[in-house]
Motif scaffolding. Structure first.
Motif, short mmCIF file in Angstrom:
data_model
loop_
_atom_site.label_atom_id
_atom_site.label_comp_id
_atom_site.label_asym_id
_atom_site.label_seq_id
_atom_site.Cartn_x
_atom_site.Cartn_y
_atom_site.Cartn_z
N PRO A 181 0.82 -1.22 0.00
CA PRO A 181 0.00 0.00 0.00
C PRO A 181 0.85 1.27 0.00
CG PRO A 181 -0.85 -1.59 1.59
CD PRO A 181 0.49 -2.09 1.15
N GLN A 182 1.91 1.26 0.78
CA GLN A 182 2.78 2.44 0.88
C GLN A 182 3.43 2.76 -0.47
OE1 GLN A 182 6.10 1.66 3.53
NE2 GLN A 182 7.46 2.94 2.30
N ASN A 185 0.78 3.99 -2.97
CA ASN A 185 0.33 5.33 -2.63
C ASN A 185 1.36 6.38 -3.06
OD1 ASN A 185 -1.70 7.03 -1.32
ND2 ASN A 185 -0.14 7.41 0.24
N GLY A 200 -6.40 6.66 -1.26
CA GLY A 200 -5.97 6.81 0.13
C GLY A 200 -6.84 6.01 1.08
N GLU A 201 -8.16 6.07 0.88
CA GLU A 201 -9.08 5.33 1.75
C GLU A 201 -8.89 3.83 1.60
OE1 GLU A 201 -12.96 6.62 0.69
OE2 GLU A 201 -12.73 8.64 1.54
N SER A 204 -5.31 2.58 2.91
CA SER A 204 -5.23 2.62 4.37
C SER A 204 -5.97 1.43 4.97
CB SER A 204 -5.83 3.93 4.91
OG SER A 204 -5.04 5.03 4.52
N LYS A 205 -7.15 1.14 4.40
CA LYS A 205 -7.93 0.01 4.88
C LYS A 205 -7.21 -1.31 4.61
CE LYS A 205 -12.69 -1.72 4.82
NZ LYS A 205 -12.83 -1.52 6.26
N LYS A 207 -3.98 -1.88 4.43
CA LYS A 207 -2.86 -2.09 5.36
C LYS A 207 -3.35 -2.45 6.75
CE LYS A 207 1.46 -0.06 6.98
NZ LYS A 207 2.22 -1.27 6.64
N ALA A 208 -4.32 -1.70 7.26
CA ALA A 208 -4.79 -1.93 8.63
C ALA A 208 -5.48 -3.28 8.77
CB ALA A 208 -5.74 -0.80 9.04
N THR A 262 -1.87 -6.52 -3.28
CA THR A 262 -2.66 -6.23 -2.08
C THR A 262 -3.88 -7.14 -2.02
OG1 THR A 262 -4.08 -4.52 -3.09
CG2 THR A 262 -1.97 -3.80 -2.17
#
Length: 446
Positions: A181-182, A185, A200-201, A204-205, A207-208, A262
């Motif tokens: 993700p990083q 992005n 971005g949304e 972030s989801k 990765k978390a 991902t």
């Protein structure tokens, strides 16, 4: 009174000779007649090798020429911690690069982490290899002196080369979303993508929730989650021309693959968390990532580094191994070389029951399991050798041996000090060739 006996020196020599010949005869009697028959034909087909792969010359490796037209060659290992296996693969890759125009070494390692090392390899930054391995690699298995020496050689090789002549280091594994993700992005921000809010949304989801292993997710939740990744993919494809104009076609292709990673990681982690093993997602996607490299590197040939179980042509490894999936997609474009051993040391995580005893060096000193492939190999006159399965299948005794159901030693990253627990069923269709070391040493961690 104690009587001291004395013997004539000639009698002592005679006695020693009798003892030695008696021991040798006993050793020969221990071999099953079937093993003796198998050894007779095996000795006619093997290519003897030095036990130290780093001294192998090009003439020692010509047995690989028969498969060097294959776009992908898989090189296995029967433990993840054996120095001889690692050094052999380094030597083989160099041979294939210098003599058969192979360019890509694809590892059973995280795709995202490999991009940091690939950049250093491309720029010839040998001095950065060790620190990048320590900081970026997820698995202890590759943080070894042997792999470092390989990557440093690749870095040195690339110095002064044109872009089309350079070699590449890439990962194919899909178990972590630590970097994907990083990196994606960063690319989208640098390209000033018009859908940064969405990306971005979603990222972030990704990765978390990947780190949380999708705790609390229902199957419906996971379907919605995958739909969000697919929506981001649709946006990238829709705005493909703008993204390429802002960066390059190669960067776009790479980052589209990062997005695909991902999704792969998410599926691997989610289905593992709910203990659904009906599909071997990890091997299926590692095969997909390997095949993708043929397109991404515009036809450059690939050497795949992974465990024997992964590179094998095994439809019964879950829903299939990497090798099985590759041969389904590319039936004439993949060849396998398995690596085996009988005795010696290797690095692995220790286990007593289900309890880990930590990473350490293990040693197998026991004789190989009776009626196993390893028992036969152990009784050759060579400390190391290569052999083609098709050559052995020319002999009736070998076909009978295979059909009766023999076994071989296969250890992954963990070991419970009970070698008999690690013998697996063997079939000659698993590997095209086998490289065997009778005695091994442990990989050197740093």
């Amino acid at each position: 009174m104690t009587r001291h006996l004395s013997f004539h020196p000639c009698y002592c020599l005679y006695l020693l000779i009798v003892v030695l010949f008696s021991c040798r005869a006993d050793d020969e009697v221990k071999l099953d007649p079937e093993v003796v028959s198998l050894l007779s034909s095996l000795e006619q087909e093997i290519v003897s090798l030095d036990n130290n792969p780093l001294v192998w010359g090009d003439d020692d490796l010509t047995f690989l020429d028969a498969v060097a037209d294959k776009p992908i060659i898989g090189l296995g290992e029967s433990t993840h911690g054996t120095a001889e296996f690692f050094n052999a693969k380094r030597r083989i890759f160099r041979y294939l690069v210098e003599n058969h125009d192979y360019k890509v070494f694809a590892f059973e390692a995280d795709f995202g982490e490999s991009l940091f090392l690939e950049e250093a390899v491309q720029q010839g930054l040998k001095s950065q290899i060790r620190s990048l391995m320590s900081e970026k690699m997820h698995f202890w298995t590759w943080r070894t002196r042997e792999v470092r020496n390989l990557l440093e050689w690749m870095s040195e090789y690339n110095v002064g080369k044109s872009e089309e002549d350079k070699v590449h280091y890439m990962g194919v594994d899909c178990q972590f979303n630590t970097y994907h993700p990083q990196l994606l992005n960063q690319y989208l921000q640098a390209a000033d993508a018009s859908f940064l809010e969405l990306s971005g949304e979603v990222l972030s989801k990704v990765k978390a929730d990947s780190e949380d292993r999708f705790e609390g997710y229902s199957s419906e939740d996971f379907t919605i989650y995958l739909g969000q990744i697919d929506a981001l993919q649709d946006s990238m494809i829709t705005h493909q021309d703008a993204l390429i104009a802002a960066t390059s076609e190669k960067e776009f292709e790479l980052n589209l693959r990062l997005l695909r990673l991902t999704r792969q990681v998410s599926e691997v982690r989610y289905y593992r968390s709910i203990e659904d093993y009906s599909v071997n997602y990890r091997d299926k996607y590692m095969a997909e990532n390997t095949a993708w490299m043929l397109d991404y590197f515009e036809g450059d040939k690939v050497v795949l580094w992974a465990h024997n179980a992964h590179i094998a042509n095994d439809p019964n490894y879950g829903s299939g191994s990497i090798g099985h999936y590759l041969l389904q997609e590319l039936p004439n474009d993949y060849s396998t070389v398995g690596f085996m051993f009988a005795q010696g040391s290797f690095t692995a995580v220790g286990f007593e029951g289900n309890q880990s005893t930590g990473l350490k060096e293990h040693t197998i000193s026991e004789q190989p399991q009776e009626e196993s492939l390893i028992e036969v190999f152990h009784n050759t006159n060579s400390s190391a050798f290569a052999v083609r399965m098709s050559d052995l299948q020319k002999y009736t005794e070998w076909n009978d041996f295979f059909n009766e159901g023999t076994r071989y030693l296969s250890i992954g990253s963990g070991f419970n000090d009970q070698p008999e627990d690690y013998y697996r069923s063997f079939h000659p269709s698993l590997y095209d060739q086998i490289i065997y070391f009778d005695n091994t040493t442990a990989s050197q961690l740093f």
